[in-house]
Design a protein around this motif. Structure first.
Motif, PDB file in Angstrom:
ATOM      1  N   HIS A 183      23.022  41.433  42.437  1.00  0.00           N
ATOM      2  CA  HIS A 183      23.245  41.029  41.047  1.00  0.00           C
ATOM      3  C   HIS A 183      24.603  40.347  40.890  1.00  0.00           C
ATOM      4  O   HIS A 183      25.608  40.802  41.457  1.00  0.00           O
ATOM      5  CB  HIS A 183      23.166  42.232  40.105  1.00  0.00           C
ATOM      6  N   THR A 184      24.634  39.274  40.095  1.00  0.00           N
ATOM      7  CA  THR A 184      25.903  38.575  39.864  1.00  0.00           C
ATOM      8  C   THR A 184      26.902  39.466  39.128  1.00  0.00           C
ATOM      9  O   THR A 184      28.113  39.299  39.268  1.00  0.00           O
ATOM     10  CB  THR A 184      25.666  37.299  39.035  1.00  0.00           C
ATOM     11  N   GLN A 185      26.381  40.429  38.335  1.00  0.00           N
ATOM     12  CA  GLN A 185      27.275  41.333  37.616  1.00  0.00           C
ATOM     13  C   GLN A 185      28.108  42.186  38.570  1.00  0.00           C
ATOM     14  O   GLN A 185      29.210  42.637  38.220  1.00  0.00           O
ATOM     15  CB  GLN A 185      26.483  42.254  36.675  1.00  0.00           C
ATOM     16  N   ASP A 186      27.582  42.421  39.790  1.00  0.00           N
ATOM     17  CA  ASP A 186      28.332  43.218  40.758  1.00  0.00           C
ATOM     18  C   ASP A 186      29.599  42.495  41.196  1.00  0.00           C
ATOM     19  O   ASP A 186      30.690  43.078  41.224  1.00  0.00           O
ATOM     20  CB  ASP A 186      27.454  43.518  41.980  1.00  0.00           C
ATOM     21  N   LEU A 187      29.457  41.226  41.524  1.00  0.00           N
ATOM     22  CA  LEU A 187      30.628  40.438  41.909  1.00  0.00           C
ATOM     23  C   LEU A 187      31.597  40.322  40.735  1.00  0.00           C
ATOM     24  O   LEU A 187      32.817  40.460  40.909  1.00  0.00           O
ATOM     25  CB  LEU A 187      30.202  39.047  42.379  1.00  0.00           C
ATOM     26  N   GLY A 188      31.062  40.081  39.537  1.00  0.00           N
ATOM     27  CA  GLY A 188      31.917  39.987  38.360  1.00  0.00           C
ATOM     28  C   GLY A 188      32.656  41.287  38.090  1.00  0.00           C
ATOM     29  O   GLY A 188      33.846  41.281  37.747  1.00  0.00           O
ATOM     30  N   ALA A 189      31.961  42.425  38.258  1.00  0.00           N
ATOM     31  CA  ALA A 189      32.586  43.723  38.006  1.00  0.00           C
ATOM     32  C   ALA A 189      33.733  43.980  38.975  1.00  0.00           C
ATOM     33  O   ALA A 189      34.806  44.466  38.579  1.00  0.00           O
ATOM     34  CB  ALA A 189      31.544  44.830  38.116  1.00  0.00           C
ATOM     35  N   VAL A 190      33.520  43.646  40.253  1.00  0.00           N
ATOM     36  CA  VAL A 190      34.573  43.858  41.245  1.00  0.00           C
ATOM     37  C   VAL A 190      35.745  42.906  40.989  1.00  0.00           C
ATOM     38  O   VAL A 190      36.915  43.299  41.110  1.00  0.00           O
ATOM     39  CB  VAL A 190      34.012  43.667  42.669  1.00  0.00           C
ATOM     40  N   THR A 191      35.451  41.663  40.617  1.00  0.00           N
ATOM     41  CA  THR A 191      36.512  40.696  40.325  1.00  0.00           C
ATOM     42  C   THR A 191      37.359  41.141  39.140  1.00  0.00           C
ATOM     43  O   THR A 191      38.595  41.150  39.202  1.00  0.00           O
ATOM     44  CB  THR A 191      35.905  39.310  40.049  1.00  0.00           C
ATOM     45  N   VAL A 192      36.682  41.522  38.052  1.00  0.00           N
ATOM     46  CA  VAL A 192      37.385  41.978  36.851  1.00  0.00           C
ATOM     47  C   VAL A 192      38.131  43.275  37.134  1.00  0.00           C
ATOM     48  O   VAL A 192      39.301  43.445  36.756  1.00  0.00           O
ATOM     49  CB  VAL A 192      36.386  42.159  35.683  1.00  0.00           C
ATOM     50  N   GLY A 193      37.456  44.216  37.809  1.00  0.00           N
ATOM     51  CA  GLY A 193      38.091  45.500  38.111  1.00  0.00           C
ATOM     52  C   GLY A 193      39.305  45.349  38.998  1.00  0.00           C
ATOM     53  O   GLY A 193      40.331  46.001  38.786  1.00  0.00           O
ATOM     54  N   SER A 194      39.217  44.457  39.988  1.00  0.00           N
ATOM     55  CA  SER A 194      40.360  44.227  40.882  1.00  0.00           C
ATOM     56  C   SER A 194      41.539  43.636  40.118  1.00  0.00           C
ATOM     57  O   SER A 194      42.700  43.980  40.386  1.00  0.00           O
ATOM     58  CB  SER A 194      39.959  43.293  42.027  1.00  0.00           C
ATOM     59  N   ALA A 195      41.252  42.736  39.167  1.00  0.00           N
ATOM     60  CA  ALA A 195      42.324  42.128  38.373  1.00  0.00           C
ATOM     61  C   ALA A 195      43.030  43.177  37.521  1.00  0.00           C
ATOM     62  O   ALA A 195      44.260  43.173  37.403  1.00  0.00           O
ATOM     63  CB  ALA A 195      41.756  41.020  37.494  1.00  0.00           C
ATOM     64  N   VAL A 196      42.253  44.084  36.921  1.00  0.00           N
ATOM     65  CA  VAL A 196      42.852  45.142  36.101  1.00  0.00           C
ATOM     66  C   VAL A 196      43.637  46.109  36.975  1.00  0.00           C
ATOM     67  O   VAL A 196      44.748  46.528  36.636  1.00  0.00           O
ATOM     68  CB  VAL A 196      41.762  45.888  35.303  1.00  0.00           C
ATOM     69  N   TYR A 197      43.081  46.472  38.136  1.00  0.00           N
ATOM     70  CA  TYR A 197      43.764  47.405  39.043  1.00  0.00           C
ATOM     71  C   TYR A 197      45.076  46.817  39.558  1.00  0.00           C
ATOM     72  O   TYR A 197      46.040  47.550  39.810  1.00  0.00           O
ATOM     73  CB  TYR A 197      42.842  47.738  40.213  1.00  0.00           C
ATOM     74  N   ALA A 198      45.103  45.501  39.702  1.00  0.00           N
ATOM     75  CA  ALA A 198      46.316  44.858  40.210  1.00  0.00           C
ATOM     76  C   ALA A 198      47.491  44.966  39.249  1.00  0.00           C
ATOM     77  O   ALA A 198      48.648  44.848  39.668  1.00  0.00           O
ATOM     78  CB  ALA A 198      46.044  43.383  40.510  1.00  0.00           C
ATOM     79  N   LEU A 199      47.210  45.201  37.958  1.00  0.00           N
ATOM     80  CA  LEU A 199      48.294  45.276  36.971  1.00  0.00           C
ATOM     81  C   LEU A 199      49.309  46.368  37.305  1.00  0.00           C
ATOM     82  O   LEU A 199      50.503  46.094  37.437  1.00  0.00           O
ATOM     83  CB  LEU A 199      47.719  45.473  35.567  1.00  0.00           C
ATOM     84  N   PRO A 200      48.888  47.653  37.438  1.00  0.00           N
ATOM     85  CA  PRO A 200      49.885  48.676  37.772  1.00  0.00           C
ATOM     86  C   PRO A 200      50.418  48.540  39.188  1.00  0.00           C
ATOM     87  O   PRO A 200      51.604  48.799  39.433  1.00  0.00           O
ATOM     88  CB  PRO A 200      49.119  49.996  37.582  1.00  0.00           C
ATOM     89  N   VAL A 201      49.557  48.127  40.129  1.00  0.00           N
ATOM     90  CA  VAL A 201      50.008  48.008  41.519  1.00  0.00           C
ATOM     91  C   VAL A 201      51.085  46.945  41.635  1.00  0.00           C
ATOM     92  O   VAL A 201      52.147  47.159  42.242  1.00  0.00           O
ATOM     93  CB  VAL A 201      48.812  47.674  42.440  1.00  0.00           C
TER      94      VAL A 201
END
Length: 445
Positions: free
Chosen positions: A47-65
């Motif tokens: 599903h394309t939503q899987d790639l989108g979810a990981v992309t969005v999630g990685s961007a948010v996770y990168a904020l505190p890191v």
């Protein structure tokens, strides 16, 4: 001139610089690997939503890191100076302080991020299904935040203790475990997006445990003990926290400048912002090499300052500066000769290519101008003079904003002119501050 030539001809310093710089260059190449592996695995899900979810999630996770990445630079200088002073107790204590601070900030940042996740993901304007999967990804992913920050602190300590090879092995363990677990959890167990998150967590915690083991090995045979009594007092924590605070402010301002390139470029059209992004990838490419030399400067200058050795400080700066200049000239020539090929490899869109071709001369000049700010950053980090770094960055950022306003009628040319001037101002302000410190004979106590 004679003094500079004598410093450049000191072969042991050349060996020291490259023994530290080479592992750090290789380490820099591994940094984007985790995100690349995660997105590649997600791209093979149904599903394309899987790639989108990981992309969005990685961007948010990168904020505190990314925001708490000052733990690396803030630790390096203190460790290098303790090593130079041959103070094993101080070296042990710096390690303990950095690790405790990393765990504390990791737990606090994770706890603060959890309730904010729905709002942060909402700002991405993603579909409901993608939002749900991104939240599932992040609820797991944040469990690895303390480990990610531990790895920052460990890497900083290893660099300061002149164990750059250990930093490389730490990152290799993290990335290799992440790759192996991704293959097992996603393609073996079919866990989808949660499997990708768990693989990243496993990589970060395996890296942290490996790093803690190597750190224990490094101090096991050292004389002296951690000064727990001093660590109970605020005075002992104040220098480390002050350095980390100033590096944090400096880093936020630097990121703001880079973000402004995308922000103002987007106002000039999609093709312009895309072309600028391709050219900035060239700047990131130069950082792989030149940042490795800056890391060597951090360790060697910090060691020289801790040892009270003026000559070693000069030699480290001259040798690393000479190789940095050679590297920057090499990159300038590369972009001059192969610039069109560099752009073509990244896109086949004719309008984006045409715009990027026109701004390649700026990319050629950028390494020659920016190299000095990288080198001087290494000196100030090794000397734990983050206050001066912060002051120089504030002044440079303010002048950058002024130049943006003065050149806004020039469009993208004005944007690149302001950015190039900003990089020159960074080097000029740090150079001027460095000369002021030298006149006071305050680099080495």
């Amino acid at each position: 001139m004679t003094t500079l030539l004598e410093a450049w001809r000191h072969r042991p310093t050349h060996r020291q610089v490259w023994s530290l710089a080479t592992p750090m260059m290789l380490s820099n190449l591994t940094v984007p690997l985790v995100a690349l592996v995660d997105s590649s695995v997600a791209g093979h899900l149904p599903h394309t939503q899987d790639l989108g979810a990981v992309t969005v999630g990685s961007a948010v996770y990168a904020l505190p890191v990314w925001s708490l990445g000052f733990l690396r630079m803030g630790t390096t200088g203190f460790a290098a100076q303790a090593l130079g002073a041959r103070n094993a107790s101080a070296l042990r204590t710096v390690q303990a302080q950095a690790l405790l601070l990393a765990v504390l900030l990791g737990v606090m940042a994770g706890a603060l991020m959890m309730p904010a996740l729905p709002w942060l993901i909402g700002q991405m304007h993603s579909t409901p299904l993608m939002t749900t999967r991104a939240l599932d990804y992040l609820h797991l992913r944040l469990l690895g935040l303390p480990a990610a920050l531990l790895n920052y602190a460990l890497a900083g300590w290893f660099i300061g203790a002149q164990r750059a090879g250990t930093t490389l092995s730490l990152l290799l363990v993290t990335n290799l475990v992440n790759i192996a677990l991704n293959l097992l959890f996603v393609f073996g167990f079919h866990w989808g997006v949660p499997g990708i998150a768990l693989a990243s967590i496993g990589g970060e915690w395996c890296g942290a445990l490996y790093g803690l083991w190597r750190a224990h090995q490094a101090v096991r045979d050292m004389v002296g003990q951690i000064d727990w009594q001093a660590m109970r007092g605020w005075a002992h924590w104040r220098p480390l926290l002050a350095v980390n605070r100033d590096i944090f402010i400096r880093t936020i301002l630097l990121a703001g400048v880079f973000f402004s390139l995308s922000l103002f470029g987007a106002r000039l059209g999609d093709a312009v912002v895309a072309a600028n992004a391709l050219l900035l990838n060239g700047l990131m490419l130069t950082a792989f090499c030149l940042d490795g030399l800056a890391n060597a400067v951090e360790a060697l200058c910090g060691h020289a300052i801790g040892a009270g050795d003026h000559l070693a400080l000069r030699r480290a700066l001259v040798v690393a500066g000479g190789w940095s200049l050679i590297g920057s000239v090499g990159y300038a020539l590369f972009f001059g000769v192969y610039g069109h090929l560099f752009v073509d490899l990244q896109t086949n869109l004719p309008d984006v290519r045409e715009i990027a071709y026109g701004y390649l001369p700026w990319l050629m000049v950028l390494p020659l101008v920016g190299v000095w700010s990288y080198l001087l950053d290494g000196l100030f980090v090794g000397a734990t003079r983050a206050r001066e770094m912060r002051g120089g960055m504030v002044l440079s950022a303010l002048l950058y904003v002024l130049l943006l306003w003065l050149t806004h009628d020039l469009g993208n040319t004005g944007l690149w002119l302001a950015f190039l001037a900003f990089m020159a101002l960074r080097a000029a302000t740090l150079g001027w501050l460095g000369l002021c410190i030298r006149r006071r004979q305050a680099w080495v106590a």
